[in-house]
Write a protein that holds these residues in place. Structure first.
Motif, PDB file in Angstrom:
ATOM      1  N   VAL A 238     -40.980 -23.103   7.999  1.00  0.00           N
ATOM      2  CA  VAL A 238     -39.997 -22.282   7.258  1.00  0.00           C
ATOM      3  C   VAL A 238     -40.542 -21.759   5.920  1.00  0.00           C
ATOM      4  N   PRO A 239     -41.030 -22.568   4.953  1.00  0.00           N
ATOM      5  CA  PRO A 239     -41.326 -23.991   5.039  1.00  0.00           C
ATOM      6  C   PRO A 239     -40.223 -24.878   4.438  1.00  0.00           C
ATOM      7  N   ILE A 240     -39.857 -25.930   5.190  1.00  0.00           N
ATOM      8  CA  ILE A 240     -39.061 -27.036   4.667  1.00  0.00           C
ATOM      9  C   ILE A 240     -39.874 -28.293   4.962  1.00  0.00           C
ATOM     10  N   LEU A 241     -40.470 -28.860   3.920  1.00  0.00           N
ATOM     11  CA  LEU A 241     -41.360 -30.008   4.110  1.00  0.00           C
ATOM     12  C   LEU A 241     -40.593 -31.322   4.141  1.00  0.00           C
ATOM     13  N   GLU A 242     -39.416 -31.335   3.524  1.00  0.00           N
ATOM     14  CA  GLU A 242     -38.546 -32.524   3.531  1.00  0.00           C
ATOM     15  C   GLU A 242     -37.099 -32.054   3.407  1.00  0.00           C
ATOM     16  N   ALA A 243     -36.337 -32.186   4.463  1.00  0.00           N
ATOM     17  CA  ALA A 243     -34.939 -31.749   4.427  1.00  0.00           C
ATOM     18  C   ALA A 243     -34.104 -32.743   3.638  1.00  0.00           C
ATOM     19  N   VAL A 244     -33.421 -32.257   2.593  1.00  0.00           N
ATOM     20  CA  VAL A 244     -32.559 -33.109   1.773  1.00  0.00           C
ATOM     21  C   VAL A 244     -31.245 -32.378   1.511  1.00  0.00           C
ATOM     22  N   PRO A 245     -30.157 -33.113   1.258  1.00  0.00           N
ATOM     23  CA  PRO A 245     -28.880 -32.464   0.898  1.00  0.00           C
ATOM     24  C   PRO A 245     -28.991 -31.807  -0.477  1.00  0.00           C
ATOM     25  N   THR A 246     -28.210 -30.767  -0.693  1.00  0.00           N
ATOM     26  CA  THR A 246     -28.160 -30.113  -1.994  1.00  0.00           C
ATOM     27  C   THR A 246     -26.741 -29.614  -2.233  1.00  0.00           C
ATOM     28  N   SER A 247     -26.522 -28.999  -3.383  1.00  0.00           N
ATOM     29  CA  SER A 247     -25.206 -28.459  -3.720  1.00  0.00           C
ATOM     30  C   SER A 247     -25.392 -27.305  -4.697  1.00  0.00           C
ATOM     31  N   LEU A 248     -24.325 -26.570  -4.938  1.00  0.00           N
ATOM     32  CA  LEU A 248     -24.373 -25.439  -5.864  1.00  0.00           C
ATOM     33  C   LEU A 248     -24.784 -25.883  -7.261  1.00  0.00           C
ATOM     34  N   LYS A 249     -24.455 -27.111  -7.631  1.00  0.00           N
ATOM     35  CA  LYS A 249     -24.781 -27.625  -8.964  1.00  0.00           C
ATOM     36  C   LYS A 249     -26.269 -27.506  -9.276  1.00  0.00           C
ATOM     37  N   GLU A 250     -27.118 -27.706  -8.266  1.00  0.00           N
ATOM     38  CA  GLU A 250     -28.564 -27.642  -8.492  1.00  0.00           C
ATOM     39  C   GLU A 250     -29.038 -26.221  -8.768  1.00  0.00           C
ATOM     40  N   TYR A 251     -28.262 -25.237  -8.358  1.00  0.00           N
ATOM     41  CA  TYR A 251     -28.685 -23.840  -8.511  1.00  0.00           C
ATOM     42  C   TYR A 251     -28.002 -23.130  -9.674  1.00  0.00           C
ATOM     43  N   LYS A 252     -26.954 -23.726 -10.232  1.00  0.00           N
ATOM     44  CA  LYS A 252     -26.223 -23.107 -11.334  1.00  0.00           C
ATOM     45  C   LYS A 252     -27.102 -22.756 -12.542  1.00  0.00           C
ATOM     46  N   PRO A 253     -28.113 -23.597 -12.893  1.00  0.00           N
ATOM     47  CA  PRO A 253     -28.947 -23.242 -14.052  1.00  0.00           C
ATOM     48  C   PRO A 253     -29.628 -21.881 -13.931  1.00  0.00           C
ATOM     49  N   LEU A 254     -29.790 -21.366 -12.712  1.00  0.00           N
ATOM     50  CA  LEU A 254     -30.401 -20.049 -12.542  1.00  0.00           C
ATOM     51  C   LEU A 254     -29.575 -18.962 -13.220  1.00  0.00           C
ATOM     52  N   SER A 255     -28.272 -19.200 -13.340  1.00  0.00           N
ATOM     53  CA  SER A 255     -27.396 -18.214 -13.963  1.00  0.00           C
ATOM     54  C   SER A 255     -27.725 -18.009 -15.436  1.00  0.00           C
ATOM     55  N   ALA A 256     -28.382 -19.008 -16.042  1.00  0.00           N
ATOM     56  CA  ALA A 256     -28.694 -18.929 -17.471  1.00  0.00           C
ATOM     57  C   ALA A 256     -30.091 -18.366 -17.741  1.00  0.00           C
ATOM     58  N   MET A 257     -30.788 -17.917 -16.710  1.00  0.00           N
ATOM     59  CA  MET A 257     -32.168 -17.442 -16.889  1.00  0.00           C
ATOM     60  C   MET A 257     -32.241 -15.987 -17.347  1.00  0.00           C
ATOM     61  N   GLY A 258     -31.092 -15.309 -17.445  1.00  0.00           N
ATOM     62  CA  GLY A 258     -31.106 -13.927 -17.929  1.00  0.00           C
ATOM     63  C   GLY A 258     -31.690 -12.941 -16.957  1.00  0.00           C
ATOM     64  N   LEU A 259     -31.532 -13.196 -15.666  1.00  0.00           N
ATOM     65  CA  LEU A 259     -32.116 -12.314 -14.650  1.00  0.00           C
ATOM     66  C   LEU A 259     -31.186 -11.173 -14.256  1.00  0.00           C
ATOM     67  N   ASP A 260     -29.936 -11.227 -14.697  1.00  0.00           N
ATOM     68  CA  ASP A 260     -28.966 -10.210 -14.286  1.00  0.00           C
ATOM     69  C   ASP A 260     -29.418  -8.794 -14.612  1.00  0.00           C
ATOM     70  N   GLU A 261     -30.111  -8.637 -15.756  1.00  0.00           N
ATOM     71  CA  GLU A 261     -30.510  -7.293 -16.159  1.00  0.00           C
ATOM     72  C   GLU A 261     -31.575  -6.702 -15.241  1.00  0.00           C
ATOM     73  N   PHE A 262     -32.176  -7.562 -14.406  1.00  0.00           N
ATOM     74  CA  PHE A 262     -33.226  -7.070 -13.491  1.00  0.00           C
ATOM     75  C   PHE A 262     -32.707  -6.910 -12.058  1.00  0.00           C
ATOM     76  N   ILE A 263     -31.444  -7.266 -11.833  1.00  0.00           N
ATOM     77  CA  ILE A 263     -30.838  -7.085 -10.512  1.00  0.00           C
ATOM     78  C   ILE A 263     -30.708  -5.592 -10.220  1.00  0.00           C
ATOM     79  N   VAL A 264     -31.051  -5.209  -9.001  1.00  0.00           N
ATOM     80  CA  VAL A 264     -30.861  -3.832  -8.558  1.00  0.00           C
ATOM     81  C   VAL A 264     -29.727  -3.825  -7.547  1.00  0.00           C
ATOM     82  N   VAL A 265     -28.648  -3.109  -7.874  1.00  0.00           N
ATOM     83  CA  VAL A 265     -27.487  -3.042  -6.993  1.00  0.00           C
ATOM     84  C   VAL A 265     -27.745  -2.003  -5.916  1.00  0.00           C
ATOM     85  N   ASN A 266     -27.501  -2.391  -4.663  1.00  0.00           N
ATOM     86  CA  ASN A 266     -27.747  -1.489  -3.536  1.00  0.00           C
ATOM     87  C   ASN A 266     -26.837  -0.252  -3.620  1.00  0.00           C
TER      88      ASN A 266
END
Length: 266
Positions: A238-266
């Motif tokens: 895939v690669p998935i070298l070790e399948a583990v459970p996750t949740s939205l909490k682990e990905y929330k910090p991405l919202s603070a990276m300031g990437l919104d200004e680089f998003i291209v809306v279709n």
């Protein structure tokens, strides 16, 4: 528009069928080779059927999950945030053995020694909103290094790397996972010039319309699959070298990276 690729391994005509979207990092035939055996194993282990839904380009994949077309989807980490905002998708399985990071590659024989050498150059990216391969790199180049560049969006990671080899562009954005999966005759012609920060890797997310018992069965099937030798072998593609459970909490910090200004809306 989404297009069905394949799959109907279960012989139970009464089985419930769920759609499974896959971000098009590679061309469709390669994605099918990777995911068909995995979903076949999930069918055997859960009793449900899964239909792979492919998208020709990453923007098409984004449109599909924004519309809620997928019951389950393998997506990049920033897609997980966007998909949750749009439809309430929840990440529930990820690779626990590695992290995602973007890379900038140049030809092995190129004169470029630092990202500053790419000022004013054309750079290939698989898509505007690919996290590691595009958003994080474009953000770093613009905000951290003050590098001006011309982006060229070429649909897949493989195409981005090939554009560098063919001297169509000076450099290409990718991620280490897809770079390592390239044939040796491709990767040996490229050199990694730059790496971004690390973030949690691509999750498998589930739409809130999927019943809880189905999600739990699929999660258990992924975790159980990884415990077998054959399961690890097919998940590593895939690669998935070790399948583990996750949740939205682990990905929330991405919202603070300031990437919104680089998003291209279709």
């Amino acid at each position: 528009m989404v297009c069905g690729l394949v799959l109907s391994a279960s012989t139970n005509v009464f089985a419930e069928t769920y759609s499974f979207g896959v971000v098009p990092q590679f061309e469709a035939r390669k994605l099918a080779r990777i995911w068909e055996p995995i979903l076949s194993e999930l069918e055997t282990r859960t009793g449900f059927e899964f239909e792979i839904l492919g998208a020709p380009r990453i923007p098409d994949f984004e449109e599909a999950f924004t519309n809620g077309d997928y019951d389950f989807a393998y997506m990049n980490p920033y897609h997980a945030i966007l998909a949750n905002d749009a439809q309430g998708y929840e990440p529930f399985i990820r690779d626990g053995a590695r992290q995602l990071y973007g890379i900038l590659v140049v030809r092995e024989d190129s004169p470029y020694k630092s990202v500053q050498d790419l000022n004013g150059k054309e750079i290939a990216f698989p898509a505007p909103n690919a996290l590691g391969a595009s958003l994080m790199i474009r953000s770093d180049l613009s905000k951290a290094h003050g590098v001006a560049f011309k982006p060229n969006y070429v649909s897949t990671h493989s195409s981005a790397y090939l554009n560098v080899i063919l001297k169509q562009v000076a450099a290409a954005g990718g991620v280490m996972g897809t770079f390592r999966s390239q044939p040796i005759e491709i990767s040996e012609q490229l050199r990694v010039l730059y790496e971004t920060a690390r973030v949690p890797p691509h999750p498998i997310s589930v739409h809130p319309r999927v019943p809880k018992h189905v999600r739990e069965a699929v999660e258990a099937a992924f975790l159980d699959l990884w415990k077998s030798g054959y399961g690890r072998e097919i998940l590593e593609q895939v690669p998935i070298l070790e399948a583990v459970p996750t949740s939205l909490k682990e990905y929330k910090p991405l919202s603070a990276m300031g990437l919104d200004e680089f998003i291209v809306v279709n």
